[in-house]
Every structure is written in C-alpha cells, then in structure tokens.
Design an enzyme around this catalytic site. Structure first.
Site, PDB file in Angstrom:
ATOM      1  N   SER A  11      28.008  45.839  47.914  1.00  0.00           N
ATOM      2  CA  SER A  11      26.683  45.668  47.319  1.00  0.00           C
ATOM      3  C   SER A  11      26.432  44.228  46.883  1.00  0.00           C
ATOM      4  O   SER A  11      25.288  43.865  46.616  1.00  0.00           O
ATOM      5  CB  SER A  11      26.570  46.557  46.079  1.00  0.00           C
ATOM      6  OG  SER A  11      27.587  46.184  45.163  1.00  0.00           O
ATOM      7  N   CYS A  73      33.966  48.348  49.177  1.00  0.00           N
ATOM      8  CA  CYS A  73      33.212  48.870  48.041  1.00  0.00           C
ATOM      9  C   CYS A  73      33.740  50.264  47.718  1.00  0.00           C
ATOM     10  O   CYS A  73      33.763  51.141  48.591  1.00  0.00           O
ATOM     11  CB  CYS A  73      31.730  48.938  48.426  1.00  0.00           C
ATOM     12  SG  CYS A  73      30.721  49.799  47.217  1.00  0.00           S
ATOM     13  N   CYS A 187      37.080  49.422  41.868  1.00  0.00           N
ATOM     14  CA  CYS A 187      35.818  48.764  42.247  1.00  0.00           C
ATOM     15  C   CYS A 187      36.220  47.345  42.637  1.00  0.00           C
ATOM     16  O   CYS A 187      37.005  46.701  41.929  1.00  0.00           O
ATOM     17  CB  CYS A 187      34.857  48.752  41.065  1.00  0.00           C
ATOM     18  SG  CYS A 187      33.443  47.633  41.291  1.00  0.00           S
ATOM     19  N   HIS A 189      34.753  44.639  42.482  1.00  0.00           N
ATOM     20  CA  HIS A 189      34.377  43.552  41.569  1.00  0.00           C
ATOM     21  C   HIS A 189      35.475  43.309  40.522  1.00  0.00           C
ATOM     22  O   HIS A 189      35.521  42.252  39.907  1.00  0.00           O
ATOM     23  CB  HIS A 189      33.076  43.895  40.821  1.00  0.00           C
ATOM     24  CG  HIS A 189      31.818  43.723  41.621  1.00  0.00           C
ATOM     25  ND1 HIS A 189      31.411  44.619  42.580  1.00  0.00           N
ATOM     26  CD2 HIS A 189      30.863  42.747  41.589  1.00  0.00           C
ATOM     27  CE1 HIS A 189      30.247  44.211  43.100  1.00  0.00           C
ATOM     28  NE2 HIS A 189      29.907  43.077  42.516  1.00  0.00           N
TER      29      HIS A 189
HETATM   30  N1  DGL Z   1      31.976  46.607  44.372  1.00  0.00           N
HETATM   31  C1  DGL Z   1      31.470  47.903  44.424  1.00  0.00           C
HETATM   32  C2  DGL Z   1      32.483  48.982  44.243  1.00  0.00           C
HETATM   33  O1  DGL Z   1      33.622  48.741  44.580  1.00  0.00           O
HETATM   34  C3  DGL Z   1      30.057  48.159  43.977  1.00  0.00           C
HETATM   35  C4  DGL Z   1      29.711  47.973  42.548  1.00  0.00           C
HETATM   36  C5  DGL Z   1      28.242  48.287  42.348  1.00  0.00           C
HETATM   37  O2  DGL Z   1      27.435  47.893  43.199  1.00  0.00           O
HETATM   38  O3  DGL Z   1      27.926  48.967  41.369  1.00  0.00           O
HETATM   39  O4  DGL Z   1      32.216  50.057  43.816  1.00  0.00           O
END
Ligand code: DGL
Length: 271
Positions: A11, A73, A187, A189
């Site tokens: 995302s 993701c 996640c 991020h």
């Molecule tokens: N980096 C993503 C994940 O691993 C998405 C985080 C998001 O867009 O809320 O879930």
C-alpha cells in the site's frame, strides 16, 4: 534463467523493507515496485476492498511482464493471496508462508513456543498468522496484537521520534506482561520500528523481519522454479506510485540510501 523483472507491491513504503532485502540478496534482478499510495492504508479496509485493490495491483504488475509477484504486504497476503493465486497464472508469494517455512527450518526458532505477532487490524482480524503457525508448528502459542497507528506513522517518517517511542511502548505492553520468545513483524512497515521494538522488548526476544525471510525463501525458490536471472549486470529498480502526494521519496530514499530515487518514480493509475 529468466530475465523478466520481479514485481513487488504494498500500500505504500512498507513493502520497501522487503524490496531492500531482495535487492541485497539478488542485486542483478530487475525489480518493479508498486506502492498503492492512493489506497493507503489497507489495514483498516474490509476484506472485499483489499481483494479488489490487490487484484488491480497484481494485474498492473502482470501487464509489466513480471515473472513473479511478491505481495510485500501482510494485510493483502492475509486476505487476498488465495484469490490472487486463483485469478492469475504467474507465481505469487505472500509474506506468511516464507516466514513460517524459515521458522520451521531454523532449529533455534523452532524451539520458541510463545510467538508474538504484530500487524494491522485487517491482518489480525483474518487470524491467518495464528492459524498457519498453529497448523505448521507443534505446541506454539501465538499472542497477536493489532498496531493500527504504526503504518501511518511509518509513512510520515515518524519511526524514531518521541511519538513513535510512546506508541511502541504502548503496543509492546502485552508482550512484557506475558513475555514472548520471538515476535513476528507481520506488517512490512514495522521493520522501520525494529530498533525501538528491540529497546522495549530486550535482546532475548527474537525479532522476525518478513522481508529477510522472503529473501531467504527466494534463494531456493528462484533456482528450483528456473526463475533466477544469472546475468552479472546490476538490476534496475523502477517504482510506480498511485499517488505522489506522500513522503515515499523521503522514507524510501533513507531506507535504501538512494538519493536519486525520485528519478525512478513514475505516477500511475490502476483504477
Ligand atoms: N504494509 C502493509 C502490511 O504489511 C500495509 C499497511 C497498511 O496499508 O495499513 O500490512
């Protein structure tokens, strides 16, 4: 031998933690990254919506003639991987299977029986990590926690300031009350907060970065599936964003230590 690029999507900037690990291990592969910044965040969207947008992301990468898609993701992996696999012929890999395969093949990690999982609301709601860890690893206890503020903070570049410290402190509480042996950053991020998580949980808790596990998994996978590019040239990375009014350039540039990343970004529409 397959010279086509590997497609990677998320995302936003989170999937760049996966791309950076792949780039380290496979410097000669061409990589196409799609950051669906227009639809960020995925984490608070319904399963149906995540499936719809992930299908468009994968379709976009396939049109770029990729040989393989990595869903970098957790949210899209946990809710859309099976649908995408049934929709498209190109091989598609999410972040859960490679991570669990790596835990299974690592004797030290396999001994850990209390594993924490932190991820977005959508991923935790799907229960996928819990189900798959329990079906693959005997006697594992899984403690899951949604951390909805972290991905938006990472997009802002707030990964080491006072607010980030407070957020990590709060989100790590359950793992300090009932200590764990390892924590999966469910996640993509979250590796951007790894230093703060380490400070909060101490050195005895193993931090599992899914990007590293995917890169490890690809070592055998690309050879076995005859997808490896064994050219000696340095691979090219191209970045597509669905919206450029965001901090992608700054955060991704810092992560990759690439001051020229701006010149490699193309704005696109996948609607
Ligand atoms: N980096 C993503 C994940 O691993 C998405 C985080 C998001 O867009 O809320 O879930």
């Amino acid at each position: 031998m397959d010279k086509r690029p590997i497609g990677i999507f998320d995302s936003g900037v989170g999937g760049m933690t996966v791309l950076s690990e792949i780039k380290k291990c496979f410097p000669n592969e061409d990589l196409i990254y799609l950051g669906d910044t227009k639809n960020f965040p995925y984490g608070d969207k319904s399963k149906d919506t995540v499936i719809k947008i992930a299908t468009k992301c994968a379709g976009f990468l396939i049109a770029k003639n990729v040989k393989l898609i990595i869903i970098a993701c957790g949210t899209a992996t946990s809710q859309a991987l099976n649908v995408l696999k049934n929709t498209y012929k190109v091989p598609i890999i999410g972040i859960i299977t490679p991570t669990i395969e790596s835990i299974k093949s690592d004797k030290n990690l396999l001994k850990e029986n209390r594993i924490g999982v932190i991820a977005t609301e959508g991923t935790i709601r799907s229960n996928k990590w819990d189900e798959e860890l329990k079906s693959e690893i005997k006697n594992v206890e899984v403690i899951s926690k949604a951390c909805p503020l972290l991905a938006p903070m990472a997009e802002q570049g707030w990964t080491s300031n006072g607010i980030a410290k407070e957020a990590i402190k709060e989100y790590m509480k359950p793992f300090k009350e009932e200590p764990i042996d390892a924590i999966i950053l469910g996640c993509t991020h979250y590796p951007l907060f790894a230093k703060l998580i380490r400070e909060e949980l101490g050195k005895n808790v193993k931090i599992i970065n899914t990007g590293e596990k995917i890169a490890e998994f690809l070592q055998e996978y690309l050879i076995n599936c005859e997808l490896i590019n064994d050219e000696k040239n340095v691979g090219k990375c191209t970045y597509y964003l669905t919206d450029t009014e965001c901090n992608f350039i700054q955060v991704a540039g810092n992560l990759l230590q690439d001051k020229t990343i701006q010149d490699k970004i193309i704005k696109i529409d996948i609607e």
